[in-house]
Every structure is written in C-alpha cells, then in structure tokens.
Scaffold this active site. Structure first.
Site, short mmCIF file in Angstrom:
data_model
loop_
_atom_site.label_atom_id
_atom_site.label_comp_id
_atom_site.label_asym_id
_atom_site.label_seq_id
_atom_site.Cartn_x
_atom_site.Cartn_y
_atom_site.Cartn_z
N ASP A 54 0.83 -1.20 0.00
CA ASP A 54 0.00 0.00 0.00
C ASP A 54 0.87 1.25 0.00
O ASP A 54 2.08 1.20 0.21
CB ASP A 54 -0.89 0.01 1.25
N TYR A 137 6.87 -9.77 6.87
CA TYR A 137 6.86 -8.33 7.10
C TYR A 137 7.39 -8.04 8.50
O TYR A 137 7.30 -8.87 9.42
CB TYR A 137 5.44 -7.77 7.02
#
Length: 292
Positions: A54, A137
C-alpha cells in the site's frame, strides 16, 4: 521470450503504493518506465510482483518478474556500439554480462528511493506472485516518551503509550493458523480472505518494539489491521482475548484500527526449490475454502 526475476527495495514514503495508477507515482510505474527506457522499447514491459504494498509501505525484500523478448536484451550489449547485431545467442557468461548491465543502468535511471539489487533469469515455472511460499513483514514501533529518532521517522511509528510485549504476544498467539481473516481485510470481488498466518510475534530490540508477521499470503491491509488490533491490548485498554474474538466473527470490526503505513516493511519473500515452482503456482491459484 525470457522471464527475469528482479529483487528490489524501496522507501514507500513518496509512492502511492506498488500498483500502477493513472496520474500517481508508484513503484511499478517507475520500474516499468525505467526498463522501457534502458531496453529502448516502444511500450514499457509489465511487471508481476510478489506482494502489492500500500501507499507508504516500504520493502527491503520485494520480488517481481518481467517477460521480455530475448532480443530486447541486446540493447544492453556494449558491442552494439561497434556494429555487432543487437542480439546474438551467446554463452551464459554473455547473458550474465547483459543482466549486470541491466542492473547498473537501472541504478542510473531509477530515482534514489527505489533500487533493483539483483536481476537473474527465472527458473522454469517461476511466478513472483503465485510461486511464493510466504511473505515476511516487520512492523516497527517506538513507545519511547520522547518520540522517534528523527532520522528514522519514515520507518518507525511512535506510539505515545507504553506497550507490554508479553500482552502483545499473548494476544497474537490466538490469531495463528489458517482462518478466514475477513475481520482484518478489505474485501475484493472474487478474492478469498482465507489465509494461513504462520508467525506473529513481538520483541523489544535496539530500543524498538518489532512485530514479525509471516503468512502464505496477505489480503489488502491485513498486516496493518492485525497490528492495529493488538496495540490497544498491549497498552492494557483491551483484553488479550479481544483480537481472537474479532477473528472468529469474520466480519470487519469498527474497533480494528489500521496501523499507519510507514511502520511496515516487506522483508522477505520465500520460494520453494526450482522443481516445485510450477506446482506451487498452480496450487496457489486455487480459491481456498477452510474445508479444503
């Protein structure tokens, strides 16, 4: 045709995410334009990426692939200047020389907030998106009373209340496994929200609180929503059991706040051995249900 694997990194601060969008600066747009420029192509080639990050999210271990006509690589050959044809089938060493030239030229034309560190010929069956086994992540937070080191303000989120790592880990444990993560995802037409969350844990290191999050894949905003659901538990405002209760209801909960983008970084994408790449890609393309 030849499929190339690109290993890359970027500072997501000034990008509107990975995916190309009209009138917006994106990572995909910058790299495709740069490839078209150095290969002298009439139209930029299309990239397929392991994970569409994003706006504001960073990546240290992103992976993409691009399919090119083999002849396009001749534009990278220094022999062109001496009148040698643009493409001649050659040795492995000559191909490696061209790919090294591609990396150098990309470094020369790409902006400083995106780098392609490695370019290789992909193994047969490789698909940057569908062949992946997992994505890892990291989410970085500081709860220091004085705030974040200003030199790292683009990659660390300041949380202005003390966080208890033991509470964060206790709550995170209830989210592990294969579930419908609809409560933590933005739904997309025709896409499943079933994922296998393989790891979610928190540690204090070097003055920061770092969450490591690993899954076979993530749906839109999932990592940031998971982090956002755990932070109020870490400060003691919600119970340790609350995030698991949200998960079990499998509907988006207004109490789940998506954590800020800039604390998140894609650190690694894992792939199986070369002999398993095609099988993994075929398996991943199946739309999963919990009963399967």
């Amino acid at each position: 045709m030849v499929r190339l694997r690109l290993d890359l990194a970027y500072d997501g601060t000034d990008f509107s995410g990975w995916a190309k969008q009209p009138g917006r600066r994106t990572v995909q747009g910058e790299i495709e334009e740069a490839l078209g420029r150095i290969l002298r192509l009439p139209e930029p080639p299309a990239l397929t990426v392991a994970g569409r990050t994003d706006a504001g999210v960073h990546a240290r271990g992103q992976v993409a692939h691009v399919d090119l006509d083999a002849g396009a690589l001749g534009a990278l050959d220094s022999r062109n200047r001496r009148g040698v044809p643009a493409w001649e089938p050659g040795s492995v060493e000559e191909l490696d020389e061209r790919l090294s030239a591609m990396r150098r030229r990309l470094a020369g034309v790409l902006p400083p907030d995106v780098r392609v560190h490695r370019v290789t010929v992909a193994s047969e069956g490789f698909d940057a998106r569908f062949s992946a086994l997992s994505r890892r992540y990291a989410y970085r937070i500081s709860d220091a009373p004085g705030g974040v080191d200003p030199l790292r303000r683009r990659e660390i989120v300041w949380y202005n209340r003390p966080l208890d790592v033991d509470r964060l880990n206790a709550a995170a444990a209830g989210l592990l496994g294969e579930h419908d993560f609809a409560a933590f995802c933005k739904r997309r037409e025709g896409a499943t929200t079933i994922r296998e969350l393989q790891r979610l844990d928190w540690v204090r290191e070097d003055g920061l609180i770092v969450a490591t999050v690993v899954a076979d894949a993530f749906c839109h905003s999932m990592v940031r929503a998971l982090v956002g659901s755990l932070l109020p538990v870490g400060e003691g405002r919600l119970t340790v059991e609350w995030p698991q209760g949200v998960l079990s209801r499998a509907v988006r909960d207004s109490g789940v706040h998506v954590a800020p983008a800039h604390g998140l970084c894609l650190e690694e994408v894992r792939y199986p051995g070369a002999e398993e790449l095609a099988r993994r890609a075929a398996e991943t393309r199946r739309v999963r249900t919990l009963s399967s």
